[in-house]
Design an enzyme around this catalytic site. Structure first.
Site, short mmCIF file in Angstrom:
data_model
loop_
_atom_site.label_atom_id
_atom_site.label_comp_id
_atom_site.label_asym_id
_atom_site.label_seq_id
_atom_site.Cartn_x
_atom_site.Cartn_y
_atom_site.Cartn_z
N LYS A 195 38.60 46.31 46.20
CA LYS A 195 39.26 45.37 45.29
C LYS A 195 38.19 44.77 44.38
O LYS A 195 37.21 44.19 44.87
CB LYS A 195 39.94 44.27 46.10
CG LYS A 195 40.52 43.16 45.25
CD LYS A 195 41.36 42.23 46.11
CE LYS A 195 41.86 41.05 45.33
NZ LYS A 195 42.74 40.22 46.17
N LYS A 249 42.07 48.71 43.77
CA LYS A 249 42.76 47.72 42.95
C LYS A 249 41.77 47.13 41.96
O LYS A 249 40.67 46.77 42.38
CB LYS A 249 43.32 46.63 43.87
CG LYS A 249 43.91 45.45 43.15
CD LYS A 249 44.30 44.37 44.13
CE LYS A 249 44.67 43.13 43.33
NZ LYS A 249 44.86 41.98 44.17
C1 PBG Z 1 45.28 38.08 46.95
C2 PBG Z 1 45.83 38.94 45.85
C3 PBG Z 1 45.49 38.91 44.50
C4 PBG Z 1 46.34 39.84 43.87
C5 PBG Z 1 47.11 40.41 44.86
N1 PBG Z 1 46.75 39.85 46.07
C6 PBG Z 1 44.51 38.10 43.80
C7 PBG Z 1 43.14 37.87 44.31
O1 PBG Z 1 42.89 37.56 45.47
O2 PBG Z 1 42.17 37.96 43.52
C8 PBG Z 1 46.41 40.17 42.40
C9 PBG Z 1 47.59 41.00 42.04
C10 PBG Z 1 47.97 41.10 40.60
O3 PBG Z 1 47.25 40.66 39.68
O4 PBG Z 1 49.04 41.65 40.36
N2 PBG Z 1 46.22 37.13 47.36
ZN ZN Z 2 42.75 35.81 47.58
#
Ligand code: PBG
Ligand code: ZN
Length: 346
Positions: A195, A249
């Site tokens: 991520k 992601k």
């Molecule tokens: C964490 C989470 C995030 C997203 C999905 N799960 C953000 C993050 O932690 O940085 C982003 C998803 C999106 O932008 O569609 N809770």
């Molecule tokens: Zn988060």
């Protein structure tokens, strides 16, 4: 032997030839629809930056999941937007919390839709960070404790799979242990393995979950977008620690990472087509610069071509609808006429 014996255009002559030799396709079976649960009842608040997506109270969320199921979508990814936040993210592991309530409602009213939960603290902390902050820094091992607590509470509420989003070191190991010792040894983990710290999460934070970091940023745990060897190391560790499904992601800017991940690991692979990707396409379509449906199908198919098995996407409902119409159009041999008619009625 080249031209003129070789003419690759021969197999592009008409949709029947093209369909016959098509290498990659996308289907509603591949989609996971993100859903945002909010407290209250009869709430269906459309997100301006993600049109067609909503903040939903649990009653409406159940309806939305039924609609998704009728379109052939197999799974939803659940997020909670709690009434109140605190330093410890206590709303995240409350047995009467928003996500736990949504899980129970979905499992008792919607058969055949898998309920996957996002496991992170950032929607529940006052400071908007993903875990426990100590001296301005996200404390890894203290946050692991919080994350395992959230995980077990989702499992106890009855979810089908947990999806840890936090990028903490050792989080898959800690979650696997916690689940196993609580008797959930057959509950799978879909790990947000690679991520990236991306600006593409904007609409998710600003509108969908109303979570903003009050200081600093997330670059001490999420990955630097400049790196892909490191992404392979992250994924390898998650697999070693027990991840059942790995994830990259965001999706669109990161398809090289998706391709590498599939080639190197041959594991079930998910991509998260995040909020900013949806918002970009939607905005361009609004301006009349791009054809919304066409660009959507191209984007989703290219994620599959790169190696994604699963696509978490805010486009899931519209894409499923379109795919069914195309299938129907092909089935009735009325081809594009039927499709055009259908779309005109919409
Ligand atoms: C964490 C989470 C995030 C997203 C999905 N799960 C953000 C993050 O932690 O940085 C982003 C998803 C999106 O932008 O569609 N809770
Ligand atoms: Zn988060």
């Amino acid at each position: 032997m080249g031209f003129p014996a070789r003419r690759l255009r021969r197999l592009r002559k008409g949709e029947s030839f093209r369909a016959l030799v098509r290498e990659n396709t996308v289907s509603p079976n591949n989609f996971v629809l993100p859903l945002f649960a909010v407290p209250g009842s009869n709430i269906r608040r459309e997100l301006a930056s993600l049109p067609g997506n909503y903040q939903l109270s649990i009653d409406c969320l159940v309806e939305e999941a039924l609609t998704a199921r009728d379109l052939g979508i197999r799974a939803v990814l659940l997020f909670g937007v709690p009434e109140t936040k605190d330093d410890k993210a206590s709303g995240a592991y409350d047995p009467r919390g928003i996500v736990q309530g949504a899980i129970r409602a979905l499992k008792s009213h919607v058969a055949d839709v898998l309920v996957i939960t996002d496991v992170c603290a950032c929607e529940y902390t006052t400071n908007g960070h993903c875990g426990i902050i100590r001296d301005g820094y996200l404390d890894n091992d203290a946050s692991l404790e919080l994350i395992t607590r959230i995980t077990v509470s989702h499992a106890e509420a009855g979810c089908d799979m947990v999806a840890p989003a936090c990028m903490l070191d050792g989080q898959i190991h800690a979650m696997r242990q916690a689940l196993d010792s609580a008797g959930f040894e057959s509950l799978p983990i879909m790990a947000y393995s690679a991520k990236f710290a991306s600006s593409l999460y904007g609409p998710f934070f600003k509108e969908a979950t109303q979570s903003t970091v009050s200081f600093g940023d997330k670059r001490t745990h999420q990955m630097d977008f400049s790196n892909s060897d490191e992404a392979m190391r992250e994924i390898a560790l998650d697999i070693e620690e027990g991840a059942d499904i790995i994830m990259v992601k965001p999706a669109l800017f990161y398809l090289d990472v998706v391709y590498r991940a599939k080639q190197e690991f041959k594991m079930p692979l998910a991509v998260y087509d995040v909020s900013g990707e949806y918002a970009m396409i939607d905005a361009a379509a609004h301006l009349g610069r791009l054809d919304r449906d066409a660009i959507m199908m191209e984007a989703l198919t290219c994620m599959r071509r790169a190696g994604a098995d699963i696509i978490i996407t805010y486009f899931a409902k519209r894409a499923a609808e379109l795919l069914h119409t195309r299938e129907m159009a092909a089935f009735t041999h009325r081809g594009h006429e039927a499709l055009k008619e259908y779309l005109a009625v919409k």
